[in-house]
Design a protein around this motif. Structure first.
Motif: not given
Length: 451
Positions: A217, A219-220, A229, A231, A241, A290
């Motif tokens: 769960d 976050i990158s 890849e 998030d 983003d 975050q």
């Protein structure tokens, strides 16, 4: 190994920035701590002043007997930078000790905590320190293991009862693969440490493995343009983003607008200069959001952030003289640093003192170094700092100097540098490198301040 049971810790290579952070951490917990390093430095002197004894002779009889007991209460930590034939290292092994790398111990410490890990071939020290400062200044709280000395806290380790830990994730020797982060940040993945990885593809594969160790769960947060890849992608000046817009210099300060999930932050003042640091700040803001830290507290912390020692560190700043010291030791780091210097002081003649770090890095990136160093006005080039390496035939500072296109370029010794600064008193001086060039900082500061 249960780190909660540890009572005594011995560190082989204690003077390294990451190793000294662990020494301070265990000392803070009340453990008996000592260590060995090859040479005395400012950092080892500070450890001794804090009550951590350090020996500089490879003599096992000088190691306190408390550290020789092979039980669950004793931890022996080493850095891969020490030679495998080191007597102290081998005698601990002969006694039956299991020796742990610094990275393994960081992995053990972070196991039971919410871990924010920052990786990257450059940018990771400033970014991790920014994150740690925002969390600390806002009252959120964190422990932190940093790859540099935070100027705000005058330390490379922060202590807290918080269940959050910020860790600089080191790609050297694939050390960061001991970490299983809840939030992973990747700032860059340029070719480096090719003596370990062989080529850029192997290095990038290692970063992919690091990101794959993210909690399910987790976050990158990855810089735009990197082939991983993510998030959340972030950048400076490139819409994505999360990004910095309207980056501008007012006086000698950098301002920007942050655009990202959760809305815009306008007129953010960053306490340190450089577009590359604005980019690092975008990553730090994204992490803080975050965690739910209020925007006002994030903005306040960024403004009060005073940086990391040897990362765009002002040594002298007067109307007549600017002297800045920086740790840059890769062509892209040099490019970012020199670009920020030029942006702040476009009219001043730039004198740079550079010490190449490692024979392999100088060999592998000679053309890149030459291209960037050709942008200064005067270059004083020190001999290569070997660190852990033996010389390589044909690889020296003369080889690099011959590739540099400016005419005002010189191979120098540290004494030559002092003489030059004493005589010429440059208006804009920078010292750059990751070796022992930092030993020049105080002498040059004294010369420049002696008007």
């Amino acid at each position: 190994m249960n780190v909660d049971n540890i009572r005594q810790v011995y560190l082989i290579g204690i003077g390294g920035i990451g190793m000294s952070a662990l020494a301070r951490y265990f000392r803070h917990l009340g453990c008996l701590v000592g260590g060995y390093d090859k040479t005395e430095t400012i950092l080892t002197k500070q450890l001794v002043a804090e009550g951590i004894p350090v020996t500089y002779t490879d003599d096992f009889t000088l190691v306190d007997d408390s550290f020789k007991a092979t039980d669950e209460h004793t931890l022996i930590i080493y850095t891969p930078a020490v030679p495998s034939e080191l007597g102290i290292l081998n005698q601990f092994q002969q006694l039956g000790h299991t020796l742990f790398k610094r990275s393994q111990v960081l992995g053990l410490i972070s196991q039971k905590r919410f871990t924010i890990a920052v990786a990257g071939t450059h940018g990771k020290t400033t970014t991790s320190t920014l994150i740690a400062h925002i969390l600390t200044d806002s009252g959120y709280g964190c422990a932190a293991f940093l790859g540099g000395i935070s100027t705000n806290y005058n330390s490379n380790v922060l202590f807290s009862d918080s269940k959050v830990v910020v860790v600089e994730a080191d790609e050297y020797d694939r050390s960061f693969l001991t970490l299983y982060p809840d939030i992973a940040v990747v700032t860059s993945a340029d070719a480096d440490h090719l003596d370990i990885y062989g080529d850029k593809n192997q290095l990038r594969e290692s970063f992919s493995l690091f990101l794959n160790q993210l909690h399910p769960d987790g976050i990158s947060i990855v810089k735009t343009g990197l082939p991983f890849e993510a998030d959340i992608r972030y950048a400076a000046g490139i819409p994505t983003d999360a990004y910095a817009d309207r980056i501008r210099v007012e006086g000698d300060a950098f301002f920007f607008d942050y655009i990202g999930q959760g809305g815009k932050l306008a007129n953010v003042h960053l306490g340190i200069p450089g577009k590359h640091n604005v980019e690092n700040a975008v990553a730090a803001i994204t992490v803080a959001r975050q965690l739910g830290i209020p925007d006002a507290k994030i903005v306040q912390a960024l403004s009060s952030f005073s940086g990391v020692k040897r990362r765009f560190e002002y040594i002298v700043k007067t109307d007549d003289t600017i002297y800045i010291d920086d740790y840059a030791h890769h062509p892209e780091e040099l490019r970012a640093f020199l670009s920020a210097v030029r942006q702040l002081y476009p009219e001043k003649k730039l004198t740079a003192v550079f010490q190449p770090h490692l024979f392999t890095r100088t060999r592998d990136f000679a053309d890149g170094f030459a291209e960037v160093l050709s942008e200064v006005d005067t270059l004083l080039l020190l001999e290569i700092y070997p660190a852990r390496e033996l010389p390589i035939k044909g690889v020296d500072s003369r080889m690099l100097l011959d590739k540099i296109t400016i005419t005002d370029k010189h191979i120098v010794t540290p004494d030559n540098v002092k003489d030059y600064v004493r005589k010429c008193r440059p208006e804009l001086l920078v010292t750059i490198g990751a070796g022992d060039i930092d030993l020049l900082v105080e002498p040059l500061k004294a010369i420049l301040k002696d008007a």
